[in-house]
Design an enzyme around this catalytic site. Structure first.
Site, PDB file in Angstrom:
ATOM      1  N   HIS A 326      41.777 123.874  49.945  1.00  0.00           N
ATOM      2  CA  HIS A 326      42.800 122.905  49.565  1.00  0.00           C
ATOM      3  C   HIS A 326      42.341 121.952  48.471  1.00  0.00           C
ATOM      4  CE1 HIS A 326      45.143 124.149  53.129  1.00  0.00           C
ATOM      5  NE2 HIS A 326      46.163 123.607  52.490  1.00  0.00           N
ATOM      6  N   GLY A 327      41.052 121.724  48.329  1.00  0.00           N
ATOM      7  CA  GLY A 327      40.661 120.817  47.254  1.00  0.00           C
ATOM      8  C   GLY A 327      39.189 120.461  47.273  1.00  0.00           C
TER       9      GLY A 327
END
Length: 502
Positions: A326-327
């Site tokens: 996700h990041g």
């Protein structure tokens, strides 16, 4: 290019549909697919043509590796996985990795400040699944054109769903889908319009409160002016609803766009806030990512076939990967770890929960007790999701902890700037007519509370758009065109979908 933009709705989409079906009507299948491929590449490179070099080179390399798989199976598999993971690492995590190396070892390596290409996490995962399936001998004899269109098909390119080759390429070949189908076109427009309304009219409204709240959290973490208890609750719930309707809206729009082209895109969102456990949530939220992680990481690690301890370790690994995917921030990694831990707790307590529910059902008021147990389970699950979404949105783990610590500082003030986005026009006159307090702050707080309640009721009581039966009667068509026109008129500024950042 954004789905919620004038150029997409008024130019790109009609032109794509006309060219695709026109070439098919002329009997030129390859030209139809080529036109859709070129339009998809235009869609992807609209804001930054530099992105095109990345996705095109990725497509070429993966296709060549899949073709060479028949001769060099294992080397091509390893090369394909390393290439795709390396691509994500370089563009998404290189600076994050260097920052942490510098912090831990006191080194001074320079950051490259690399621009993150849109959708790179999605199209690389999609191609990893293709490479692995090629290794297993599960892919067909696809042409380069079919493969390139499978990867770059614009409805699912930037924010999913993560589509498998077996779900999309056979549809490109199905001649029944090559002629315009007005029933599918109408259903697609209805789905697209409802998704657009979710994004623009609901998610973006909650987003105003979120943006203001976190701007204050960043500027004034402690002391006078910091977020108060009710402000934290408003910001937390606002983000919970913002990300829900933003991602749900995108998923509806992607599915609707697919329907317009007679292509079925897999379900990616199934009313996740109805879940009564974290495990249930992940069966409903970003379903194609869960499928990918299950099929290509969890099962190859051994799944639940090698004992309980190994099952829990495999579960934690999968959710760690989900967080990293996700990041590039410790907030996402910790968010993934927490979800993994709660997933393990769910596995540990599932037998006890089932036993309690079964025993409660045997009591004279069994249905009532079972309902109470499920309600309590839902409240706990929804509470956990809210706190973890706050971590997901925070700029840093420290900011998240600082916000949580503010929950123990007694201050019940709410700034009007935070809830200004919930103002209901002329609502003050309604309160006045009912002889209720009509001060401006009361109007805003009431609008905020009503918005929260309405959003929760939509999440829990309404069918999701995948389950609806779309009728082409006058009422449905009028409703669709009204909300579409309202959204187009409201399109003064283009807001990015949240999952574009991942």
């Amino acid at each position: 290019m954004q789905f919620n933009s004038y150029i997409f709705i008024l130019c790109f989409l009609p032109l794509s549909l006309i060219l695709y079906f026109l070439f098919h009507d002329m009997g030129k299948k390859k030209m139809a697919m080529t036109s859709l491929l070129l339009m998809s590449l235009w869609f992807y490179g609209y804001f930054n043509p530099y992105y095109l070099a990345i996705i095109c080179s990725s497509i070429v390399v993966n296709y060549l590796l899949s073709r060479a798989m028949s001769i060099y199976r294992r080397p091509c598999l390893i090369a394909g996985v390393l290439f795709n993971v390396g691509l994500i690492f370089y563009f998404k995590y290189y600076d994050f990795f260097i920052e942490n190396v510098n912090s831990v070892f006191g080194t001074g390596f320079n950051l490259r400040h690399i621009v993150l290409p849109l959708g790179i996490s999605f199209f690389t995962f999609q191609q990893i699944s293709f490479i692995v399936d090629s290794y297993k001998g599960e892919t067909g004899d696809y042409s380069f054109l079919e493969y390139a269109l499978f990867v770059s098909y614009f409805p699912q390119l930037v924010a999913g769903p993560i589509v498998l080759h077996s779900e999309l390429i056979p549809q490109f070949r199905d001649e029944k889908k090559h002629r315009i189908n007005f029933e599918n076109l109408c259903r697609g427009i209805m789905l697209f319009s409802r998704g657009l309304a979710k994004k623009m009219l609901i998610a973006d409204t909650f987003g105003k409160a979120v943006d203001f709240g976190f701007s204050q959290a960043a500027l004034i973490p402690v002391g006078e002016g910091a977020l108060t208890i009710p402000e934290i609750i408003i910001v937390m719930l606002s983000y919970t609803f913002q990300i829900y309707f933003d991602f749900s809206g995108y998923s509806d729009m992607a599915t609707g766009l697919g329907a317009m082209f007679n292509l079925d895109i897999p379900m990616n969102f199934n009313s996740p806030y109805k879940a009564i456990s974290i495990a249930g949530f992940w069966k409903r939220w970003h379903m194609t990512l869960t499928r990918f992680l299950t099929n290509y990481i969890y099962i190859p690690l051994g799944g639940n076939r090698k004992g309980k301890l190994r099952t829990y370790i495999n579960t934690l690994v999968v959710f760690l990967v989900s967080g990293i995917w996700h990041g590039a921030n410790w907030t996402f990694i910790l968010w993934g770890v927490f979800h993994g831990l709660f997933q393990c707790i769910n596995k540990l307590t599932h037998g006890i929960y089932k036993s309690v529910c079964d025993n409660a059902a045997k009591l004279p008021a069994g249905k009532v007790f079972a309902g109470i147990i499920k309600t309590v389970s839902w409240i706990i699950t929804f509470g956990i999701l809210n706190v973890l979404w706050l971590l997901f949105r925070a700029d840093s783990v420290e900011q998240w902890l600082q916000i949580l610590r503010r929950l123990f500082v007694l201050n019940l003030d709410v700034r009007s700037e935070l809830i200004e986005g919930f103002r209901i026009p002329r609502f003050r006159y309604v309160l006045s007519a009912l002889h209720l307090p009509d001060a401006d702050n009361v109007v805003l707080l009431t609008g905020c509370a009503l918005s929260m309640i309405a959003a929760l009721l939509i999440c829990l009581c309404c069918k999701n758009n995948y389950e609806r039966k779309y009728k082409t009667d006058a009422v449905s068509l009028v409703f669709t065109w009204v909300i579409l026109m309202v959204c187009i008129v409201s399109m003064s500024s283009i807001s990015t979908f949240l999952y574009f950042n991942f």
